[in-house]
Scaffold this motif. Structure first.
Motif, mmCIF file in Angstrom:
data_model
loop_
_atom_site.group_PDB
_atom_site.id
_atom_site.type_symbol
_atom_site.label_atom_id
_atom_site.label_comp_id
_atom_site.label_asym_id
_atom_site.label_seq_id
_atom_site.Cartn_x
_atom_site.Cartn_y
_atom_site.Cartn_z
ATOM 1 N N PRO A 20 -16.429 9.316 62.074
ATOM 2 C CA PRO A 20 -14.890 9.082 61.993
ATOM 3 C C PRO A 20 -14.829 8.520 63.787
ATOM 4 O O PRO A 20 -14.311 7.933 64.131
ATOM 5 C CB PRO A 20 -14.076 9.947 61.457
ATOM 6 C CG PRO A 20 -14.647 10.745 60.539
ATOM 7 C CD PRO A 20 -16.267 10.581 60.486
ATOM 8 N N LYS A 24 -13.884 5.187 65.695
ATOM 9 C CA LYS A 24 -12.502 5.063 65.540
ATOM 10 C C LYS A 24 -12.417 4.434 66.558
ATOM 11 O O LYS A 24 -10.766 3.603 66.529
ATOM 12 C CB LYS A 24 -12.390 6.179 67.205
ATOM 13 C CG LYS A 24 -13.402 6.079 68.175
ATOM 14 C CD LYS A 24 -13.282 7.308 69.520
ATOM 15 C CE LYS A 24 -13.868 6.590 70.318
ATOM 16 N NZ LYS A 24 -13.626 8.374 71.649
ATOM 17 N N ARG A 31 -12.826 5.867 55.798
ATOM 18 C CA ARG A 31 -13.652 7.161 55.677
ATOM 19 C C ARG A 31 -13.156 7.511 54.593
ATOM 20 O O ARG A 31 -12.675 7.508 53.700
ATOM 21 C CB ARG A 31 -12.746 7.892 56.517
ATOM 22 C CG ARG A 31 -13.349 9.533 56.533
ATOM 23 C CD ARG A 31 -12.902 10.376 56.842
ATOM 24 N NE ARG A 31 -12.860 11.869 57.393
ATOM 25 C CZ ARG A 31 -13.521 12.875 57.314
ATOM 26 N NH1 ARG A 31 -12.066 12.819 59.027
ATOM 27 N NH2 ARG A 31 -13.836 14.187 57.747
ATOM 28 N N HIS A 277 -7.614 10.141 55.124
ATOM 29 C CA HIS A 277 -8.447 10.387 55.664
ATOM 30 C C HIS A 277 -9.189 11.578 55.850
ATOM 31 O O HIS A 277 -9.690 12.231 56.045
ATOM 32 C CB HIS A 277 -7.847 11.411 56.893
ATOM 33 C CG HIS A 277 -6.641 10.422 57.367
ATOM 34 N ND1 HIS A 277 -6.779 9.010 58.449
ATOM 35 C CD2 HIS A 277 -5.545 10.776 57.949
ATOM 36 C CE1 HIS A 277 -5.907 8.897 58.891
ATOM 37 N NE2 HIS A 277 -4.902 9.265 58.366
#
Length: 383
Positions: A20, A24, A31, A277
């Motif tokens: 991640p 970014k 993810r 996430h």
């Protein structure tokens, strides 16, 4: 560079958290769920540990900052011309020297275990998840599909990896034009009172699991080294899928109630999971149910398509596709149908995909590196 074998909880977290950070600024990156990755390395959950060995490593620079990670493994059931190991879950900064260090490390690890080649980036498991390097079509990945930055292709090829086979992903717009062949075949079979099409229903999973097993075993058991499905396993799979089954997008065709064809689709779970996430605890499960309710999912994924041999080349597939398409256009928000990857060593499956009015929208590659650089390189044999 410092090599850290992943053993403790902090290192396991870093193995999950490095990608991640690396991605970014990439808006297409989704993810993966932490649990899906952790299960690969859980000896109690991954059956391949019974016949193989797998270790994870982090690679840190002189400032103790992670610049790469990889899993390296051998699997006795991975039968190849020469003993071949695998590397997977590879992530690396955009630096060839760093990548070369990682690849050299993996090569040495595998050579110590008698391997003569390595494939990557692949999974310590089945081919249905975490397999291949994206080389074209850098769109949001489907659930379980690898994703990487465009420079990964160069990192592999500059080191000396060659494409063992390409993984082709096909797609078509749900509301796009449908081949006239499909509509003609639909009109032909619609006149036959013995033929009917039915969508899959959650309250009849036992029936549809039985029908699926029958069609699958007749259509695919002898194709490309496939294995027969057992009803009990099919039913277990259907029950596990129940929370995400959409009753408008999986279809079966019957001749006098005897199953003769099927077209199985599910929503792309990543269109919901991308809001979690990587986590899937109690709070995330509640959030998943909320997101599933309020966020439109416009992408569905074709997982299995099959016609029993006696009905192949009769146009019954066209009947099924047009019957299902007319229905789902009215009752769902889906805009795109995607197929999981098909290897370019499988021209029969490629032809079937192309016959469904699809186009290749994404490519991944399974790379191979032969340790004996004088040995002739051969691609995957054609089925």
């Amino acid at each position: 560079m410092n090599v850290v074998k992943v053993t403790n909880d902090a290192e396991k977290r870093e193995f999950l958290e490095f990608p991640p950070r690396l991605y970014k600024n990439d808006k297409k990156y989704i993810r993966p769920l932490n649990k899906d990755i952790q299960d690969v390395f859980d000896k109690k959950k991954n059956k391949f540990f019974k016949t193989g060995e797998c270790e994870r490593f982090l690679f840190k620079n002189t400032q103790n900052k992670t610049v790469g990670k990889v899993a390296v493994f051998v699997n006795k059931k991975y039968k190849q011309e020469q003993p071949t190991g695998g590397i997977g879950f590879f992530d690396c900064i955009n630096d060839q020297e760093t990548a070369n260090f990682i690849f050299d490390f993996c090569k040495n690890w595998l050579q110590e275990r008698g391997m003569e080649a390595m494939d990557g980036s692949i999974n310590f498991g089945e081919r249905d998840k975490f397999w291949g390097i994206v080389t074209d079509g850098f769109d949001e990945p489907l659930y379980g599909m690898n994703y990487n930055l465009p420079y990964y292709k160069d990192l592999f090829e500059n080191y000396g990896f060659q494409i063992y086979f390409n993984q082709l992903c096909y797609s078509r717009p749900v509301h796009g034009d449908v081949s006239r062949v499909f509509t003609v075949m639909h009109a032909k079979h619609a006149k036959n009172p013995a033929i009917s099409a039915k969508p899959m229903k959650k309250n009849q999973l036992e029936k549809f699991a039985k029908d699926f097993t029958e069609v699958y075993n007749k259509a695919w058991a002898d194709h490309g080294g496939g294995k027969e499905m057992e009803y009990a396993k099919t039913l277990k799979m259907f029950k596990a899928m129940k929370p995400v089954i959409n009753e408008h997008i999986s279809w079966f065709v019957y001749e006098n109630e005897k199953p003769i064809a099927m077209w199985m689709n599910i929503p792309d779970l990543n269109q919901w999971f991308k809001y979690l996430h990587g986590k899937f605890g109690i709070w995330e499960k509640l959030k998943f149910l909320w997101v599933k309710k309020v966020r439109k999912n416009t992408k569905m994924v074709g997982i299995v398509f099959g016609v029993v041999p006696e009905w192949q080349r009769t146009g019954i597939d066209g009947y099924m596709i047009w019957e299902g398409t007319k229905h789902l256009r009215k009752h769902t928000d889906f805009e795109v149908t995607e197929l999981q990857w098909i290897g370019d060593f499988n021209p029969k499956m490629m032809k079937i995909a192309e016959s469904l009015d699809t186009t290749v929208t994404r490519k991944l590659a399974t790379y191979r590196y032969l340790f004996d650089r004088n040995k002739p390189f051969e691609r995957h044999r054609t089925l």
